[in-house]
Design a protein around this motif. Sequence first.
Motif, mmCIF file in Angstrom:
data_model
loop_
_atom_site.group_PDB
_atom_site.id
_atom_site.type_symbol
_atom_site.label_atom_id
_atom_site.label_comp_id
_atom_site.label_asym_id
_atom_site.label_seq_id
_atom_site.Cartn_x
_atom_site.Cartn_y
_atom_site.Cartn_z
ATOM 1 N N PRO A 167 10.512 -39.549 28.784
ATOM 2 C CA PRO A 167 11.854 -39.801 28.240
ATOM 3 C C PRO A 167 12.668 -40.702 29.149
ATOM 4 O O PRO A 167 12.639 -40.547 30.369
ATOM 5 N N ARG A 168 13.362 -41.636 28.554
ATOM 6 C CA ARG A 168 14.207 -42.545 29.323
ATOM 7 C C ARG A 168 15.351 -41.791 29.989
ATOM 8 O O ARG A 168 15.813 -42.160 31.061
ATOM 9 N N GLN A 169 15.812 -40.752 29.328
ATOM 10 C CA GLN A 169 16.849 -39.899 29.913
ATOM 11 C C GLN A 169 16.404 -38.447 29.774
ATOM 12 O O GLN A 169 16.559 -37.849 28.726
ATOM 13 N N PRO A 170 15.824 -37.871 30.835
ATOM 14 C CA PRO A 170 15.344 -36.492 30.746
ATOM 15 C C PRO A 170 16.495 -35.533 30.468
ATOM 16 O O PRO A 170 17.625 -35.733 30.919
ATOM 17 N N TYR A 171 16.204 -34.499 29.693
ATOM 18 C CA TYR A 171 17.204 -33.452 29.490
ATOM 19 C C TYR A 171 17.336 -32.677 30.785
ATOM 20 O O TYR A 171 16.398 -32.053 31.249
ATOM 21 N N SER A 172 18.488 -32.724 31.375
ATOM 22 C CA SER A 172 18.701 -32.072 32.663
ATOM 23 C C SER A 172 20.189 -32.098 32.958
ATOM 24 O O SER A 172 20.903 -33.005 32.539
ATOM 25 N N LEU A 173 20.645 -31.108 33.712
ATOM 26 C CA LEU A 173 22.051 -31.115 34.120
ATOM 27 C C LEU A 173 22.337 -32.229 35.124
ATOM 28 O O LEU A 173 23.497 -32.499 35.434
ATOM 29 N N LEU A 174 21.291 -32.881 35.627
ATOM 30 C CA LEU A 174 21.508 -34.057 36.471
ATOM 31 C C LEU A 174 22.245 -35.141 35.708
ATOM 32 O O LEU A 174 22.911 -35.991 36.299
ATOM 33 N N LEU A 260 3.632 -29.927 26.469
ATOM 34 C CA LEU A 260 3.735 -28.546 25.990
ATOM 35 C C LEU A 260 5.142 -28.018 26.190
ATOM 36 O O LEU A 260 5.748 -28.208 27.249
ATOM 37 N N ASN A 261 5.662 -27.328 25.195
ATOM 38 C CA ASN A 261 6.991 -26.741 25.277
ATOM 39 C C ASN A 261 6.923 -25.263 25.655
ATOM 40 O O ASN A 261 5.876 -24.630 25.602
ATOM 41 N N HIS A 262 8.072 -24.739 26.021
ATOM 42 C CA HIS A 262 8.188 -23.380 26.541
ATOM 43 C C HIS A 262 8.488 -22.370 25.442
ATOM 44 O O HIS A 262 9.232 -22.649 24.502
ATOM 45 N N GLY A 298 7.775 -20.328 33.405
ATOM 46 C CA GLY A 298 8.103 -19.341 34.419
ATOM 47 C C GLY A 298 9.147 -18.366 33.913
ATOM 48 O O GLY A 298 9.754 -18.567 32.860
ATOM 49 N N LYS A 299 9.348 -17.295 34.659
ATOM 50 C CA LYS A 299 10.311 -16.262 34.272
ATOM 51 C C LYS A 299 11.709 -16.706 34.674
ATOM 52 O O LYS A 299 12.242 -16.301 35.707
ATOM 53 N N LYS A 300 12.283 -17.541 33.833
ATOM 54 C CA LYS A 300 13.569 -18.156 34.149
ATOM 55 C C LYS A 300 14.658 -17.682 33.195
ATOM 56 O O LYS A 300 14.395 -17.391 32.033
ATOM 57 N N LEU A 305 16.813 -22.507 32.713
ATOM 58 C CA LEU A 305 16.156 -23.388 31.750
ATOM 59 C C LEU A 305 17.050 -24.571 31.392
ATOM 60 O O LEU A 305 16.585 -25.699 31.255
ATOM 61 N N LEU A 306 18.345 -24.316 31.260
ATOM 62 C CA LEU A 306 19.277 -25.410 30.995
ATOM 63 C C LEU A 306 19.354 -26.346 32.193
ATOM 64 O O LEU A 306 19.379 -27.572 32.042
ATOM 65 N N LEU A 307 19.377 -25.782 33.385
ATOM 66 C CA LEU A 307 19.511 -26.569 34.608
ATOM 67 C C LEU A 307 18.402 -27.603 34.751
ATOM 68 O O LEU A 307 18.668 -28.777 35.032
ATOM 69 N N SER A 308 17.159 -27.187 34.538
ATOM 70 C CA SER A 308 16.029 -28.090 34.759
ATOM 71 C C SER A 308 15.528 -28.776 33.504
ATOM 72 O O SER A 308 15.078 -29.922 33.562
ATOM 73 N N TYR A 309 15.589 -28.089 32.366
ATOM 74 C CA TYR A 309 14.933 -28.589 31.168
ATOM 75 C C TYR A 309 15.894 -29.005 30.063
ATOM 76 O O TYR A 309 15.487 -29.649 29.091
#
Length: 497
Positions: A167-174, A260-262, A298-300, A305-309
């Motif tokens: 993705p050109r712009q990854p989904y992330s809080l960054l 693969l999705n979570h 992972g057990k998140k 999950l919002l923070l990283s994904y």
Amino acid sequence: MAEACRMFHTALTLTLPPSFSQTPSRHSQPIPRRHPIRCSISTTDTAKTSVTQKIPWGCEVDSLENAALLQKWLSDSGLPPQKMGIERVEVGERGLVALKNIRKGEKLLFVPPSLVITADSEWSCTEAGEVLKRNSVPDWPLLATYLIGEASFMQSSRWSNYISALPRQPYSLLYWTRAELDKYLEASQIRERAIERINDVTGTYNDLRLRIFSKHPHLFPEEVFNMETFKWSFGILFSRLVRLPSMDEKIALVPWADMLNHSCEVETFLDYDKSSQGVVFTTDRTYQPSEQVFISYGKKSNGELLLSYGFVPREGTNPNDKVELLLSLKKSDKCYKEKSEAMKKHGLSTSQCFPIQITGWPLELMAYAYLVVSPPSMSQHFEEIAAVASNKTTSKKDIRYPELEEQALQFILDSCEASISKYSKFLQESGSMDLDVTSPKQLNRRVFLKQLAVDLCTSERRILFRTQYILRRRLRDIRSGELRALRIFDGFRKLFK
């Protein structure tokens, strides 16, 4: 929406060491000519970054064409025939779906190590890789720089098909500005985690630029290696990097597998399989043709999950969900100095967050509450309680002070209700929140971010409501017990009058 694999980031330090160890220089090969790239951006204030700026590589998150080209390249490069195919899916933008019946316990993928990106991968620009390794750059920033370097070579890079499918712009809080974090996540402690992560990435880039990039501008030109491209590469790493226990704990990007999705209901994850000599995962359920196949990241919690994904599971579906509750020692406390010193000695702060799940809270939280409400007469126990609150003691972890229990529970309840009020205020105001945008594209983005924030705050407030109910019931039982004891005592007193 999220196309990531199981991540290990919990206590990762991104910044480079204060000083880099030096090793003898090695012979370098000629530098291939780069394609011109233009990615200018301020490197000092990510909060002011325009969200409309774009990376010149990658694709839209739902692009099937790029994913199909990736699969063809992987197949031509040694990827065995797959029982899964890439499609647009309901959970996530793109995902892998079953092409045939898949049994429970079946091993899938078989991505060979030659198609896995690690810190040992060969650089298109050999000299650039040697400079970073000679300066002992850690794996995370090394991989982030590697990804940018390979992307800048476009078609001449071995990984061009993989990078084109990212993705050109990854989904992330960054990718949330500071104003957006303040506006939408004010009630959630994940806002602080996001700010800390953004600062880590910014600090890492600035450190690399100061120590290495500025000294080798022919290898690391600023029009390619800048804050915007590093934000992109770290966004990719946070959402896709995995640790492979059977490959000596190597961290890696695994093309194709990271489509693969979570699912919160799945426990299987990626690892290297020595028998088949490939990265695989073992299914923990059956799949019918056209069903989407999932793994676990992972057990998140929903916030993690919002923070990283960049996604929030549907409310009530994540058994690992939790909310961070902030507890604070007031400066007006008669023993503030003694308590704060005990906290500091054991790595605690006078404002400390503790995780709460729908099923309860940790012993450390109760110990911290005991410490906060302890009277001066208990000063000899401050360090012992602080040790339990920090989870660094090897004995007496479940301490109990019955005489303080009511006060401690009331203190936690007050903190819980203060947090609930913040969530409720945001959720009440979100319905009429002025998005303040004129561009339709920006409007869609803000609506999307607001909905993510609403989903997160709703799920976190739900846990706090449950905690509030438990605390109130426990306090009611304690107080009703005290009343019964007083009535019995009064009865005996009247009997003997």
